[in-house]
Design a protein around this motif. Structure first.
Motif, PDB file in Angstrom:
ATOM      1  N   LEU A   6      24.664  -0.556  16.005  1.00 31.29           N
ATOM      2  CA  LEU A   6      23.332  -1.390  16.055  1.00 31.29           C
ATOM      3  C   LEU A   6      22.443  -0.765  15.177  1.00 31.29           C
ATOM      4  O   LEU A   6      21.875  -1.728  14.381  1.00 31.29           O
ATOM      5  CB  LEU A   6      22.728  -1.080  17.479  1.00 31.29           C
ATOM      6  N   TRP A   7      22.009   0.315  14.874  1.00 35.53           N
ATOM      7  CA  TRP A   7      20.948   0.715  14.187  1.00 35.53           C
ATOM      8  C   TRP A   7      21.511   0.810  12.754  1.00 35.53           C
ATOM      9  O   TRP A   7      20.789   0.472  11.654  1.00 35.53           O
ATOM     10  CB  TRP A   7      20.286   2.014  14.455  1.00 35.53           C
ATOM     11  N   GLY A   8      22.847   0.937  12.446  1.00 34.26           N
ATOM     12  CA  GLY A   8      23.456   0.996  10.988  1.00 34.26           C
ATOM     13  C   GLY A   8      23.327  -0.395  10.592  1.00 34.26           C
ATOM     14  O   GLY A   8      23.081  -0.446   9.278  1.00 34.26           O
ATOM     15  N   SER A   9      23.651  -1.330  11.091  1.00 34.26           N
ATOM     16  CA  SER A   9      23.438  -2.856  10.698  1.00 34.26           C
ATOM     17  C   SER A   9      22.110  -3.203  10.406  1.00 34.26           C
ATOM     18  O   SER A   9      21.716  -3.733   9.421  1.00 34.26           O
ATOM     19  CB  SER A   9      24.374  -3.756  11.685  1.00 34.26           C
ATOM     20  N   ILE A  10      21.202  -2.842  11.350  1.00 38.72           N
ATOM     21  CA  ILE A  10      19.855  -3.148  11.160  1.00 38.72           C
ATOM     22  C   ILE A  10      19.312  -2.327   9.848  1.00 38.72           C
ATOM     23  O   ILE A  10      18.572  -3.067   9.045  1.00 38.72           O
ATOM     24  CB  ILE A  10      19.149  -2.725  12.378  1.00 38.72           C
ATOM     25  N   ILE A  33      17.948  -2.650   4.021  1.00 40.74           N
ATOM     26  CA  ILE A  33      18.020  -2.384   2.717  1.00 40.74           C
ATOM     27  C   ILE A  33      18.399  -3.661   1.919  1.00 40.74           C
ATOM     28  O   ILE A  33      17.962  -3.580   0.803  1.00 40.74           O
ATOM     29  CB  ILE A  33      19.087  -1.310   2.661  1.00 40.74           C
ATOM     30  N   LEU A  34      19.291  -4.504   2.310  1.00 38.10           N
ATOM     31  CA  LEU A  34      19.638  -5.722   1.590  1.00 38.10           C
ATOM     32  C   LEU A  34      18.288  -6.550   1.444  1.00 38.10           C
ATOM     33  O   LEU A  34      18.345  -7.186   0.459  1.00 38.10           O
ATOM     34  CB  LEU A  34      20.868  -6.226   2.360  1.00 38.10           C
TER      35      LEU A  34
END
Length: 194
Positions: free
Chosen positions: A89-93, A98-99
């Motif tokens: 969850l937090w990695g994708s957020i 960043i993107l």
């Protein structure tokens, strides 16, 4: 300056500390003054031996905030487990954030890049066209003159575009610095560092 004035100014200088820390330093300097008085010094002499309260307060604040900045927060085992489990969850957020930041930089720099490319390509095309206009004389003088005029016009546009690129780049460098400052400020405000 007497003892009460000294302690009052010291207390005013330590306003950024919490009450317990502030009281601890006030009591310490109160005892120091009392020790000087017991040794036979007058109140004014005792206070002058300690120095200016503003200077003492700034040293105390500097040391206090240095200690706080060096203190590392250790993660509890529960927090580590939650971070690992919550990574999808937090990695994708985090990746999305960043993107988004990267895309903001790309959008910011599109206009100067476009004007810069037009300047470079326009300069190259106009130089080529000026050289080619001498060969166009074979087809007629009016064609060579027209080609020469168009190439000079494109050269002028390329030079204006180059100046616009420099001007835009200066403004966008400032905008990028402000944007970066705001992004880093978000992390620094939470005690995180990048």
């Amino acid at each position: 300056m007497n003892k009460q004035e000294f302690l009052y100014q010291l207390e005013e200088g330590l306003i950024r500390l919490n009450e317990s820390e502030k009281n601890q330093f006030i009591l310490y300097y109160d005892e120091l003054i009392e020790d000087y008085l017991e040794d036979g010094a007058s109140e004014a002499e005792a206070v002058s031996k300690l120095g200016k309260p503003s200077r003492i307060a700034s040293k105390i604040l500097e040391e206090a905030f240095e200690e706080r900045s060096f203190q590392k927060k250790k993660l509890s085992p529960l927090m580590v487990v939650l971070l690992i489990i919550g990574f999808p969850l937090w990695g994708s957020i985090l990746l999305t954030a960043i993107l988004l930041i990267l895309s903001a930089y790309i959008i910011i720099w599109c206009l100067p890049f476009t004007t810069g490319m037009f300047a470079v390509l326009g300069l190259g095309a106009s130089i080529f066209s000026v050289c080619a206009s001498f060969f166009a004389i074979q087809d007629g003088v009016y064609i060579a003159v027209t080609q020469m005029g168009i190439s000079i016009f494109v050269l002028g546009l390329a030079l204006l575009s180059g100046l616009a690129t420099l001007n835009l780049a200066n403004h966008f460098i400032k905008a990028s610095k402000r944007f970066s400052g705001k992004i880093f400020g978000l992390f620094e405000g939470r005690g995180l560092s990048l």
